[in-house]
Design an enzyme around this catalytic site. Structure first.
Site, PDB file in Angstrom:
ATOM      1  N   GLY A 146       0.823  -1.199   0.000  1.00  0.00           N
ATOM      2  CA  GLY A 146       0.000   0.000   0.000  1.00  0.00           C
ATOM      3  C   GLY A 146       0.858   1.252   0.000  1.00  0.00           C
ATOM      4  O   GLY A 146       0.549   2.226   0.682  1.00  0.00           O
ATOM      5  N   GLY A 147       1.925   1.217  -0.808  1.00  0.00           N
ATOM      6  CA  GLY A 147       2.910   2.304  -0.765  1.00  0.00           C
ATOM      7  C   GLY A 147       2.742   3.355  -1.837  1.00  0.00           C
ATOM      8  O   GLY A 147       3.723   4.037  -2.170  1.00  0.00           O
ATOM      9  N   THR A 148       1.541   3.521  -2.371  1.00  0.00           N
ATOM     10  CA  THR A 148       1.354   4.442  -3.484  1.00  0.00           C
ATOM     11  C   THR A 148       0.722   5.771  -3.091  1.00  0.00           C
ATOM     12  O   THR A 148       0.620   6.664  -3.935  1.00  0.00           O
ATOM     13  CB  THR A 148       0.501   3.790  -4.590  1.00  0.00           C
ATOM     14  N   SER A 149       0.292   5.907  -1.844  1.00  0.00           N
ATOM     15  CA  SER A 149      -0.291   7.178  -1.415  1.00  0.00           C
ATOM     16  C   SER A 149      -0.243   7.266   0.102  1.00  0.00           C
ATOM     17  O   SER A 149       0.048   6.283   0.792  1.00  0.00           O
ATOM     18  CB  SER A 149      -1.749   7.313  -1.896  1.00  0.00           C
ATOM     19  N   GLY A 150      -0.519   8.450   0.610  1.00  0.00           N
ATOM     20  CA  GLY A 150      -0.655   8.655   2.042  1.00  0.00           C
ATOM     21  C   GLY A 150       0.547   8.222   2.859  1.00  0.00           C
ATOM     22  O   GLY A 150       1.698   8.505   2.514  1.00  0.00           O
ATOM     23  N   ILE A 151       0.276   7.521   3.950  1.00  0.00           N
ATOM     24  CA  ILE A 151       1.330   7.100   4.876  1.00  0.00           C
ATOM     25  C   ILE A 151       2.305   6.149   4.195  1.00  0.00           C
ATOM     26  O   ILE A 151       3.528   6.255   4.374  1.00  0.00           O
ATOM     27  CB  ILE A 151       0.701   6.461   6.130  1.00  0.00           C
ATOM     28  N   TYR A 201     -13.473  -1.579  11.029  1.00  0.00           N
ATOM     29  CA  TYR A 201     -12.081  -1.203  10.762  1.00  0.00           C
ATOM     30  C   TYR A 201     -11.243  -1.317  12.040  1.00  0.00           C
ATOM     31  O   TYR A 201     -10.148  -1.891  12.033  1.00  0.00           O
ATOM     32  CB  TYR A 201     -12.037   0.231  10.229  1.00  0.00           C
TER      33      TYR A 201
END
Length: 239
Positions: free
Chosen positions: A4-9, A141
Site C-alpha cells: 500500500g505504498g502508493t499514497s498517504g502514509i 475497521y
C-alpha cells in the site's frame, strides 16, 4: 517492502526509505497510482501491482522480490482499507473486504515473506488508534486493527525462532487521502476541524511524521524494540 505504498502514509514511508538509500518495493492495486509513485520515488523504487488479500498475487510479489533483491530487510505491512458503517448498516461485503485486506493481507503478507526476511529484519505493521479508541462508524475497521495488533503480540513470542522483530505503528488522525475520503463531499473542512478539536495537539498528523517513526523502528537504533505498539497520534488515545 511497503505494501500500500502508493499514497498517504505508505508513500511517505517509501519516500523516506528511498532518501536513506534503500531499494524499495511498493505495492498497490491501481496501476496508475503505482506508476505515479514510482515516477516520484525514482530508480530505487520498484512498483508491483498486488492485492495483498489475494494469496496468488502475494506469491507473485515475493517471487519478483526474490529475483530482484534476494532478501527483505524491512517489511512495512501498510495496505489497508476502511469503509465506515455503524452497527445496523454493516454489510457482509464491507466486513469481508476490510478483513481480507487489513487482516488476511497482513497475516499472509508476513508469513509468505518469512523465507526472504534477513536476520534481524524489522516487520512494521501499520495499525490505528481505532483499535484502542473506536470512532463512530469505524467499528469493523477498528476490529481489524485490533486483530493485527494481537497477531503481532503472538509473533513476538517466537522472535528467537523467527529471527525478526515485529512492532505495530498506530497513527492517529492523519492528513491522508484515505482519511479525508471518509468525509462526505463538501464536509471535509468540518471533518478536519472535528479532529483538531479532539486531538490534544490541536491538529492532524502528517504522513511524514508517521514515516519518521517507521524509519526509527526499521533502524538499528530500535534493535531491542520488539512487540511494541507506538501511537503516533498527538495524544489522541491518551484522553
Amino acid at each position: 517492502m511497503v505494501t500500500g505504498g502508493t499514497s498517504g502514509i505508505g508513500l511517505a514511508i517509501a519516500r523516506r526509505f528511498v532518501t536513506e538509500g534503500a531499494q524499495v518495493f511498493v505495492t498497490g492495486r491501481r496501476q496508475a497510482r503505482i506508476d505515479a509513485a514510482v515516477a516520484e520515488l525514482g530508480p530505487q523504487a520498484v512498483g508491483v501491482r498486488c492485492d495483498v488479500g489475494n494469496l496468488a498475487e502475494l506469491d507473485a510479489l515475493y517471487e519478483l522480490v526474490t529475483r530482484r533483491a534476494g532478501r527483505i530487510d524491512v517489511l512495512v505491512a501498510n495496505a489497508g482499507g476502511a469503509e465506515p458503517a455503524v452497527l445496523g448498516d454493516i454489510t457482509q461485503e464491507q466486513f469481508d473486504s476490510m478483513f481480507a485486506t487489513n487482516v488476511k493481507g497482513v497475516v499472509f503478507g508476513v508469513q509468505k515473506a518469512m523465507p526472504l526476511l534477513s536476520p534481524g529484519a524489522s516487520v512494521i505493521i501499520i495499525g490505528s488508534t481505532t483499535s484502542a479508541r473506536p470512532d463512530r462508524g469505524m467499528e469493523v475497521y477498528g476490529a481489524t486493527k485490533a486483530a493485527v495488533r494481537n497477531f503481532a503480540r503472538s509473533w513476538t513470542l517466537n522472535a528467537r525462532e523467527n529471527g525478526f522483530r515485529v512492532n505495530v505503528l498506530s497513527p492517529g488522525p492523519t492528513r491522508t487521502p484515505g482519511l479525508l475520503g471518509v468525509a462526505a463531499e463538501g464536509e471535509q473542512e468540518a471533518f478536519v476541524k472535528m479532529f483538531e478539536n479532539v486531538v490534544p495537539a490541536g491538529r492532524l498528523g502528517e504522513p511524514d511524521e508517521i514515516a519518521s517513526a517507521a524509519l526509527l523502528l526499521a533502524s538499528d537504533t530500535a534493535a531491542f524494540v520488539n512487540g511494541a505498539e507506538w501511537f503516533i497520534d498527538g495524544g489522541y488515545t491518551s484522553v
